[in-house]
Design a protein around this motif. Structure first.
Motif, PDB file in Angstrom:
ATOM      1  N   TRP A  22      44.682  78.228  79.998  1.00 54.06           N
ATOM      2  CA  TRP A  22      43.698  79.206  80.474  1.00 54.06           C
ATOM      3  C   TRP A  22      43.699  79.289  81.997  1.00 54.06           C
ATOM      4  CZ3 TRP A  22      42.563  82.668  77.272  1.00 54.06           C
ATOM      5  CH2 TRP A  22      42.320  82.394  75.931  1.00 54.06           C
ATOM      6  N   TRP A  23      43.799  78.137  82.650  1.00 56.29           N
ATOM      7  CA  TRP A  23      43.863  78.153  84.118  1.00 56.29           C
ATOM      8  C   TRP A  23      45.098  78.900  84.592  1.00 56.29           C
ATOM      9  CZ3 TRP A  23      47.735  75.228  86.853  1.00 56.29           C
ATOM     10  CH2 TRP A  23      47.658  75.377  88.239  1.00 56.29           C
ATOM     11  N   LEU A  24      46.231  78.642  83.961  1.00 58.04           N
ATOM     12  CA  LEU A  24      47.485  79.257  84.372  1.00 58.04           C
ATOM     13  C   LEU A  24      47.448  80.773  84.161  1.00 58.04           C
ATOM     14  CD1 LEU A  24      50.090  78.038  85.524  1.00 58.04           C
ATOM     15  CD2 LEU A  24      51.054  78.165  83.239  1.00 58.04           C
ATOM     16  N   VAL A  25      46.974  81.200  82.998  1.00 60.94           N
ATOM     17  CA  VAL A  25      46.924  82.635  82.702  1.00 60.94           C
ATOM     18  C   VAL A  25      45.995  83.366  83.668  1.00 60.94           C
ATOM     19  CG1 VAL A  25      46.100  84.322  81.029  1.00 60.94           C
ATOM     20  CG2 VAL A  25      47.569  82.467  80.280  1.00 60.94           C
ATOM     21  N   VAL A  64      60.199  84.637  86.163  1.00 62.34           N
ATOM     22  CA  VAL A  64      58.834  85.117  85.940  1.00 62.34           C
ATOM     23  C   VAL A  64      58.686  85.684  84.527  1.00 62.34           C
ATOM     24  CG1 VAL A  64      57.134  86.851  86.634  1.00 62.34           C
ATOM     25  CG2 VAL A  64      58.345  85.523  88.370  1.00 62.34           C
ATOM     26  N   ALA A  65      59.686  86.445  84.083  1.00 65.59           N
ATOM     27  CA  ALA A  65      59.647  86.982  82.713  1.00 65.59           C
ATOM     28  C   ALA A  65      59.638  85.842  81.693  1.00 65.59           C
ATOM     29  CB  ALA A  65      60.849  87.899  82.483  1.00 65.59           C
ATOM     30  N   PHE A  66      60.458  84.831  81.943  1.00 64.45           N
ATOM     31  CA  PHE A  66      60.507  83.671  81.058  1.00 64.45           C
ATOM     32  C   PHE A  66      59.171  82.920  81.083  1.00 64.45           C
ATOM     33  CE2 PHE A  66      62.269  79.350  79.948  1.00 64.45           C
ATOM     34  CZ  PHE A  66      62.535  79.672  78.628  1.00 64.45           C
ATOM     35  N   ALA A  67      58.534  82.886  82.250  1.00 60.27           N
ATOM     36  CA  ALA A  67      57.243  82.210  82.361  1.00 60.27           C
ATOM     37  C   ALA A  67      56.183  82.907  81.509  1.00 60.27           C
ATOM     38  CB  ALA A  67      56.801  82.174  83.827  1.00 60.27           C
ATOM     39  N   TYR A  68      56.205  84.241  81.470  1.00 57.15           N
ATOM     40  CA  TYR A  68      55.279  84.972  80.606  1.00 57.15           C
ATOM     41  C   TYR A  68      55.487  84.592  79.142  1.00 57.15           C
ATOM     42  CZ  TYR A  68      53.328  88.164  84.099  1.00 57.15           C
ATOM     43  OH  TYR A  68      52.647  88.697  85.159  1.00 57.15           O
ATOM     44  N   LEU A  69      56.742  84.482  78.736  1.00 59.16           N
ATOM     45  CA  LEU A  69      57.028  84.076  77.360  1.00 59.16           C
ATOM     46  C   LEU A  69      56.522  82.663  77.083  1.00 59.16           C
ATOM     47  CD1 LEU A  69      60.668  85.468  76.931  1.00 59.16           C
ATOM     48  CD2 LEU A  69      58.554  86.404  75.975  1.00 59.16           C
ATOM     49  N   MET A  70      56.700  81.792  78.062  1.00 57.67           N
ATOM     50  CA  MET A  70      56.259  80.414  77.889  1.00 57.67           C
ATOM     51  C   MET A  70      54.737  80.318  77.806  1.00 57.67           C
ATOM     52  SD  MET A  70      58.942  78.697  77.480  1.00 57.67           S
ATOM     53  CE  MET A  70      58.465  76.977  77.613  1.00 57.67           C
ATOM     54  N   MET A  71      54.033  81.226  78.461  1.00 57.27           N
ATOM     55  CA  MET A  71      52.576  81.257  78.303  1.00 57.27           C
ATOM     56  C   MET A  71      52.186  81.507  76.848  1.00 57.27           C
ATOM     57  SD  MET A  71      51.010  83.397  81.491  1.00 57.27           S
ATOM     58  CE  MET A  71      51.187  82.847  83.187  1.00 57.27           C
ATOM     59  N   MET A  72      52.861  82.481  76.233  1.00 56.48           N
ATOM     60  CA  MET A  72      52.575  82.778  74.831  1.00 56.48           C
ATOM     61  C   MET A  72      52.939  81.593  73.941  1.00 56.48           C
ATOM     62  SD  MET A  72      53.598  86.805  74.413  1.00 56.48           S
ATOM     63  CE  MET A  72      55.225  86.690  75.186  1.00 56.48           C
ATOM     64  N   VAL A  73      54.071  80.970  74.232  1.00 60.02           N
ATOM     65  CA  VAL A  73      54.487  79.791  73.468  1.00 60.02           C
ATOM     66  C   VAL A  73      53.459  78.680  73.596  1.00 60.02           C
ATOM     67  CG1 VAL A  73      56.223  77.956  73.353  1.00 60.02           C
ATOM     68  CG2 VAL A  73      56.947  80.330  73.602  1.00 60.02           C
ATOM     69  N   PHE A  74      52.909  78.521  74.796  1.00 62.22           N
ATOM     70  CA  PHE A  74      51.909  77.476  75.020  1.00 62.22           C
ATOM     71  C   PHE A  74      50.709  77.646  74.092  1.00 62.22           C
ATOM     72  CE2 PHE A  74      48.090  75.788  76.943  1.00 62.22           C
ATOM     73  CZ  PHE A  74      48.479  74.549  77.397  1.00 62.22           C
ATOM     74  N   PHE A  75      50.159  78.862  74.026  1.00 65.50           N
ATOM     75  CA  PHE A  75      48.962  79.085  73.216  1.00 65.50           C
ATOM     76  C   PHE A  75      49.267  79.051  71.722  1.00 65.50           C
ATOM     77  CE2 PHE A  75      47.300  80.837  77.227  1.00 65.50           C
ATOM     78  CZ  PHE A  75      46.097  80.157  77.267  1.00 65.50           C
ATOM     79  N   ILE A  76      50.438  79.538  71.326  1.00 67.34           N
ATOM     80  CA  ILE A  76      50.827  79.421  69.917  1.00 67.34           C
ATOM     81  C   ILE A  76      50.899  77.957  69.514  1.00 67.34           C
ATOM     82  CG2 ILE A  76      52.728  79.787  68.287  1.00 67.34           C
ATOM     83  CD1 ILE A  76      53.344  82.395  69.801  1.00 67.34           C
ATOM     84  N   ASN A  77      51.493  77.154  70.387  1.00 66.51           N
ATOM     85  CA  ASN A  77      51.590  75.719  70.112  1.00 66.51           C
ATOM     86  C   ASN A  77      50.212  75.059  70.114  1.00 66.51           C
ATOM     87  OD1 ASN A  77      53.144  73.121  69.916  1.00 66.51           O
ATOM     88  ND2 ASN A  77      52.160  72.769  71.894  1.00 66.51           N
ATOM     89  N   ALA A  78      49.354  75.465  71.070  1.00 69.43           N
ATOM     90  CA  ALA A  78      48.033  74.841  71.185  1.00 69.43           C
ATOM     91  C   ALA A  78      47.162  75.111  69.959  1.00 69.43           C
ATOM     92  CB  ALA A  78      47.339  75.350  72.444  1.00 69.43           C
ATOM     93  N   PHE A  79      47.268  76.304  69.397  1.00 68.02           N
ATOM     94  CA  PHE A  79      46.384  76.679  68.298  1.00 68.02           C
ATOM     95  C   PHE A  79      46.958  76.394  66.907  1.00 68.02           C
ATOM     96  CE2 PHE A  79      44.754  79.793  71.582  1.00 68.02           C
ATOM     97  CZ  PHE A  79      43.575  79.094  71.811  1.00 68.02           C
ATOM     98  N   VAL A 133      56.679  73.789  78.807  1.00 68.45           N
ATOM     99  CA  VAL A 133      55.985  74.853  79.541  1.00 68.45           C
ATOM    100  C   VAL A 133      55.703  74.409  80.968  1.00 68.45           C
ATOM    101  CG1 VAL A 133      53.857  76.201  79.688  1.00 68.45           C
ATOM    102  CG2 VAL A 133      54.978  75.862  77.473  1.00 68.45           C
ATOM    103  N   ARG A 134      55.214  73.198  81.139  1.00 67.94           N
ATOM    104  CA  ARG A 134      54.939  72.693  82.486  1.00 67.94           C
ATOM    105  C   ARG A 134      56.209  72.602  83.321  1.00 67.94           C
ATOM    106  NH1 ARG A 134      50.529  70.266  79.693  1.00 67.94           N
ATOM    107  NH2 ARG A 134      48.654  70.213  81.001  1.00 67.94           N
ATOM    108  N   ASN A 135      57.310  72.205  82.697  1.00 68.68           N
ATOM    109  CA  ASN A 135      58.575  72.115  83.432  1.00 68.68           C
ATOM    110  C   ASN A 135      59.055  73.493  83.888  1.00 68.68           C
ATOM    111  OD1 ASN A 135      58.716  69.328  83.165  1.00 68.68           O
ATOM    112  ND2 ASN A 135      59.920  69.420  81.279  1.00 68.68           N
ATOM    113  N   VAL A 136      58.891  74.491  83.025  1.00 66.23           N
ATOM    114  CA  VAL A 136      59.290  75.858  83.392  1.00 66.23           C
ATOM    115  C   VAL A 136      58.480  76.345  84.584  1.00 66.23           C
ATOM    116  CG1 VAL A 136      59.244  78.277  82.659  1.00 66.23           C
ATOM    117  CG2 VAL A 136      60.183  76.520  81.139  1.00 66.23           C
ATOM    118  N   PHE A 137      57.172  76.137  84.544  1.00 63.94           N
ATOM    119  CA  PHE A 137      56.344  76.618  85.640  1.00 63.94           C
ATOM    120  C   PHE A 137      56.565  75.815  86.918  1.00 63.94           C
ATOM    121  CE2 PHE A 137      54.129  79.021  82.412  1.00 63.94           C
ATOM    122  CZ  PHE A 137      53.778  80.168  83.110  1.00 63.94           C
ATOM    123  N   ALA A 138      56.907  74.549  86.793  1.00 66.30           N
ATOM    124  CA  ALA A 138      57.269  73.772  87.988  1.00 66.30           C
ATOM    125  C   ALA A 138      58.536  74.336  88.621  1.00 66.30           C
ATOM    126  CB  ALA A 138      57.455  72.302  87.624  1.00 66.30           C
TER     127      ALA A 138
END
Length: 244
Positions: free
Chosen positions: A68-71, A156-171, A182-187
Motif C-alpha cells: 500500500w505504501w509503494l502503490v 518501470v513497466a515491470f515494477a507495475y506488474l510486480m505491484m499486482m503480483v505483490f497483492f495477488i500473493n498477499a491476498f 518484489v522488493r528486489n525489483v523495486f530496489a
C-alpha cells in the motif's frame, strides 16, 4: 510561471509548466537538487530519531503495508510528474510533503522491528553508500553502461506488474519468496533511477529539463526510501533467522 520546451518526457502540448522557478544562477542545478534531497532526508532522519527514542509508535507487522505504501507513493510521484494539477503550486508542495511524511512514518514503523538502534544505524550507512555509488555511476561512468530511457521504461513497466503480483500473493498465496522478489525489483528500479537522474543533473541527459529540480529531488528521495526499506527488511529476516 516560467515555461520550458522539452522533447519526450511528460510532453504536454510540447510546452508544459515546470516546477517552481528556474534555478538561480548563483545556485547550481546539482547543488539545488542534491541539497533538497539531503534536506528531505535530514527531516526524515530527525523524525526517525524522535520516534525511535520516545517509543511513541507501536504496531503489529503485516505484509500488505509495504504494497500500500509503494502503490500510493508511486502514484503520488506520477501525479507530481505528469498531471497539470500536480505540477502547480501549492499542489506540488502538498504532494511532496505527503510523499516525504508518509515514507518517513512507514520506515519508522519498519525500524521498530529491527534488533536494535545499531542495526538501523548500519542500515543507514549502507543505503547512503548505495546512493552515493549510484550517483557517481550515473555522473561519471561511460554512458553505454548507465541506464537509459529504454531500460528505465522497461523496469518501470515491470515494477507495475510486480505491484499486482505483490497483492495477488498477499491476498491468496502469502509466499515469502514473492515478497522478496518484489522488493528486489523495486530496489533495482531505485538504483537505476538514481543513476538516471545523475545523468540529467550532470549534463549527460537532455530528455528531462534540469529545471524540474523538485521532481528530481523527490525521485532521489523516494529511491532512498525504497533502498532503506529493502536493507531494513534484509536485516530483519537475518536477525529472525539467527534467533531461530
Amino acid at each position: 510561471m516560467p515555461r520550458i520546451r522539452r522533447s519526450t518526457f511528460g510532453n504536454f502540448n510540447n510546452d508544459p509548466e515546470v516546477f517552481g522557478e528556474l534555478p538561480d544562477h548563483n545556485i547550481s542545478y546539482a547543488a539545488r537538487i542534491y541539497g533538497l534531497t539531503v534536506a528531505m532526508a535530514m527531516f526524515t532522519l530527525s523524525q526517525w530519531l524522535i520516534i525511535g527514542f520516545t517509543n511513541v509508535v507501536g504496531h503489529n507487522r503485516y505484509k500488505e503495508r509495504y504494497g500500500w505504501w509503494l502503490v500510493c507513493t508511486f502514484f503520488a510521484v506520477a501525479t507530481l510528474a505528469w498531471t497539470k494539477l500536480g505540477r502547480k503550486r501549492p499542489f506540488n508542495y502538498i504532494i511532496i510533503a505527503a510523499i516525504v511524511e508518509s515514507s518517513t512514518i512507514y520506515i519508522a514503523l519498519e525500524q521498530k522491528h529491527s534488533a536494535n538502534m545499531l542495526v538501523n544505524f548500519y542500515a543507514g550507512i549502507v543505503v547512503v553508500a548505495l546512493m552515493l555509488a549510484s550517483v557517481f555511476w550515473g555522473a561519471y561512468f561511460p554512458m553505454f553502461i548507465v541506464p537509459g530511457d529504454l531500460l528505465l521504461s522497461i523496469l518501470v513497466a515491470f515494477a507495475y506488474l510486480m505491484m499486482m503480483v505483490f497483492f495477488i500473493n498477499a491476498f491468496f498465496f502469502d509466499y515469502d519468496g514473492i515478497y522478496d522478489a518484489v522488493r528486489n525489483v523495486f530496489a533495482l528500479v531505485a538504483i537505476c533511477m538514481v543513476m538516471y537522474t545523475a545523468t540529467i543533473i550532470h549534463d549527460r541527459q537532455f530528455d528531462v529539463p534540469k529545471s524540474e529540480y523538485l521532481f528530481l529531488s523527490v525521485l532521489q528521495f523516494f529511491s532512498y526510501m525504497i533502498l532503506h526499506e529493502r536493507i531494513l527488511n534484509i536485516a530483519y529476516h537475518s536477525t529472525q533467522t539467527f534467533r531461530c
